[in-house]
Write a protein that holds these residues in place. Sequence first.
Motif, mmCIF file in Angstrom:
data_model
loop_
_atom_site.group_PDB
_atom_site.id
_atom_site.type_symbol
_atom_site.label_atom_id
_atom_site.label_comp_id
_atom_site.label_asym_id
_atom_site.label_seq_id
_atom_site.Cartn_x
_atom_site.Cartn_y
_atom_site.Cartn_z
ATOM 1 N N VAL A 187 1.286 -1.451 0.010
ATOM 2 C CA VAL A 187 0.319 0.331 0.097
ATOM 3 C C VAL A 187 1.036 1.253 0.071
ATOM 4 C CG1 VAL A 187 -1.892 0.975 0.840
ATOM 5 C CG2 VAL A 187 -1.987 -1.413 1.594
ATOM 6 N N SER A 188 0.532 2.158 -1.032
ATOM 7 C CA SER A 188 1.674 3.828 -1.184
ATOM 8 C C SER A 188 0.711 4.582 -0.807
ATOM 9 C CB SER A 188 1.988 3.333 -2.520
ATOM 10 O OG SER A 188 0.635 3.262 -3.408
ATOM 11 N N ALA A 189 -0.618 4.477 -0.605
ATOM 12 C CA ALA A 189 -1.558 5.701 -0.392
ATOM 13 C C ALA A 189 -2.238 5.127 -0.012
ATOM 14 C CB ALA A 189 -1.575 6.730 -1.538
ATOM 15 N N VAL A 190 -3.245 6.399 1.190
ATOM 16 C CA VAL A 190 -4.964 5.852 1.843
ATOM 17 C C VAL A 190 -5.295 7.360 2.125
ATOM 18 C CG1 VAL A 190 -5.727 4.852 3.361
ATOM 19 C CG2 VAL A 190 -3.983 3.894 2.780
ATOM 20 N N GLY A 191 -6.505 7.351 0.938
ATOM 21 C CA GLY A 191 -7.496 8.793 1.595
ATOM 22 C C GLY A 191 -8.767 7.792 1.539
ATOM 23 N N SER A 197 -18.218 14.996 3.711
ATOM 24 C CA SER A 197 -17.275 15.192 2.572
ATOM 25 C C SER A 197 -17.457 14.903 1.170
ATOM 26 C CB SER A 197 -15.652 14.662 3.285
ATOM 27 O OG SER A 197 -14.784 15.459 2.205
ATOM 28 N N GLN A 198 -16.422 16.214 -0.257
ATOM 29 C CA GLN A 198 -16.806 15.452 -1.360
ATOM 30 C C GLN A 198 -15.586 15.059 -1.904
ATOM 31 O OE1 GLN A 198 -19.709 15.855 -3.016
ATOM 32 N NE2 GLN A 198 -20.534 16.537 -0.675
ATOM 33 N N GLU A 199 -14.584 15.255 -1.443
ATOM 34 C CA GLU A 199 -13.489 15.113 -1.493
ATOM 35 C C GLU A 199 -12.706 13.579 -1.156
ATOM 36 O OE1 GLU A 199 -11.853 16.039 -4.119
ATOM 37 O OE2 GLU A 199 -13.539 17.813 -4.849
ATOM 38 N N PHE A 200 -11.132 13.168 -1.221
ATOM 39 C CA PHE A 200 -10.637 11.998 -0.269
ATOM 40 C C PHE A 200 -9.888 13.271 0.170
ATOM 41 C CE2 PHE A 200 -13.299 8.966 -2.575
ATOM 42 C CZ PHE A 200 -14.014 7.930 -2.166
ATOM 43 N N THR A 201 -9.647 13.056 1.263
ATOM 44 C CA THR A 201 -8.967 12.842 2.237
ATOM 45 C C THR A 201 -7.781 12.046 2.246
ATOM 46 O OG1 THR A 201 -10.024 14.691 3.694
ATOM 47 C CG2 THR A 201 -7.005 13.951 4.475
ATOM 48 N N PRO A 202 -6.285 12.737 2.155
ATOM 49 C CA PRO A 202 -5.118 11.306 1.865
ATOM 50 C C PRO A 202 -4.392 11.653 3.844
ATOM 51 C CG PRO A 202 -4.714 13.074 0.285
ATOM 52 C CD PRO A 202 -6.055 13.652 0.892
ATOM 53 N N ASP A 215 -3.409 16.247 10.157
ATOM 54 C CA ASP A 215 -3.509 16.528 11.509
ATOM 55 C C ASP A 215 -3.853 16.220 12.459
ATOM 56 O OD1 ASP A 215 -6.171 16.243 10.695
ATOM 57 O OD2 ASP A 215 -7.077 18.331 10.322
ATOM 58 N N TYR A 216 -4.136 14.321 12.682
ATOM 59 C CA TYR A 216 -3.944 13.797 13.792
ATOM 60 C C TYR A 216 -5.411 14.357 13.935
ATOM 61 C CZ TYR A 216 1.181 12.457 13.352
ATOM 62 O OH TYR A 216 1.840 11.609 13.132
ATOM 63 N N SER A 217 -6.268 14.635 13.359
ATOM 64 C CA SER A 217 -7.823 14.848 14.268
ATOM 65 C C SER A 217 -8.632 13.119 14.609
ATOM 66 C CB SER A 217 -8.478 15.828 13.048
ATOM 67 O OG SER A 217 -8.217 14.658 12.078
ATOM 68 N N GLY A 218 -9.668 13.955 14.956
ATOM 69 C CA GLY A 218 -10.628 12.657 15.165
ATOM 70 C C GLY A 218 -11.349 12.874 14.405
ATOM 71 N N HIS A 219 -12.206 11.684 14.340
ATOM 72 C CA HIS A 219 -13.351 11.058 13.466
ATOM 73 C C HIS A 219 -14.476 10.521 13.868
ATOM 74 C CE1 HIS A 219 -11.219 13.604 9.939
ATOM 75 N NE2 HIS A 219 -10.491 12.970 10.895
ATOM 76 N N VAL A 220 -14.175 10.175 15.474
ATOM 77 C CA VAL A 220 -15.412 9.027 15.174
ATOM 78 C C VAL A 220 -16.669 9.806 15.019
ATOM 79 C CG1 VAL A 220 -16.560 7.965 17.860
ATOM 80 C CG2 VAL A 220 -13.473 8.578 17.328
ATOM 81 N N GLY A 221 -17.231 9.377 14.993
ATOM 82 C CA GLY A 221 -19.143 8.905 14.665
ATOM 83 C C GLY A 221 -19.488 9.772 13.417
ATOM 84 N N GLN A 222 -17.834 9.410 11.927
ATOM 85 C CA GLN A 222 -18.062 9.723 11.174
ATOM 86 C C GLN A 222 -17.850 8.707 9.962
ATOM 87 O OE1 GLN A 222 -16.005 12.517 9.412
ATOM 88 N NE2 GLN A 222 -15.622 14.528 11.588
ATOM 89 N N GLY A 223 -19.003 8.948 8.895
ATOM 90 C CA GLY A 223 -18.885 7.412 7.875
ATOM 91 C C GLY A 223 -18.062 7.286 7.173
ATOM 92 N N MET A 224 -17.314 6.859 6.424
ATOM 93 C CA MET A 224 -16.271 6.496 5.503
ATOM 94 C C MET A 224 -15.868 6.188 4.729
ATOM 95 S SD MET A 224 -13.299 7.010 8.899
ATOM 96 C CE MET A 224 -13.775 7.494 9.944
#
Length: 257
Positions: A187-191, A197-202, A215-224
Amino acid sequence: MADRSLAWLVLAMAAVGSCMSMAVDQAPGPWRHAHATFYGDIKGGETTAGACAYEDVFAKGYGLHTTALSTALFQDGATCGACYELMCYNSTWCLPGAGTIKVTATNFCPPNWSIPSDAGGWCNPPRRHFDLSMPMFLRIAQYRGGIVPVAYRRIPCIRHGGIKFEMGGNNDWTSVLVYNVAGNGEVSAVGVRTTGSQEFTPLKRNWGQLWNWPDYSGHVGQGMSIRVTTSDGMVVYSHNVVPANWQLGQTFEGNQF
């Protein structure tokens, strides 16, 4: 000339048995020179965790078919999950007719700068070296040999089921462990595209195959939805693979290469 000699050696060894003949006929990549040793015990002790962040290779489905890689092959964790085929050759310690073994990179064999690379510092750069689980080593060589020359090549990974995503971190910092990757395996990249959101965050490689938001942010409660790219340029999307009610420690299965 060395590569040509090795090719002839592989062809000669192929006559030993049908297993080896199959390996040569279906060669997915060039054979190269390296050496191999082993670590841990016959049951895989000391090999279950490691520098790829898999924590438990049995739980992750890799079992004993694993290897640690030297610096020259490990590439700072980029090759975690890659698959290799190895055979012992040109040593009195090789098991006659042993054929080949197939292993997944799950750990790092660190250099030992206090020991010469030809006298114990087997994983020192620029040596290409495989530190196998003991059961894998004993399939191709005798225990007393300790270290043996091998021919190796990259091969496609064959996995059961889809790519696995294990959610980790805490309420303020979210990580995704990616494993059970077929095909190239590396694996070389994960988004990730979160709910709304409309875009994939690398994501950023934390270590091995553990990835987190830059940014080491938290995303509990968000679908992905998760996008995985391997080093050969192949991409697979797993849309809405992680539901909004996910919990830390849960694993979700996505699409596969």
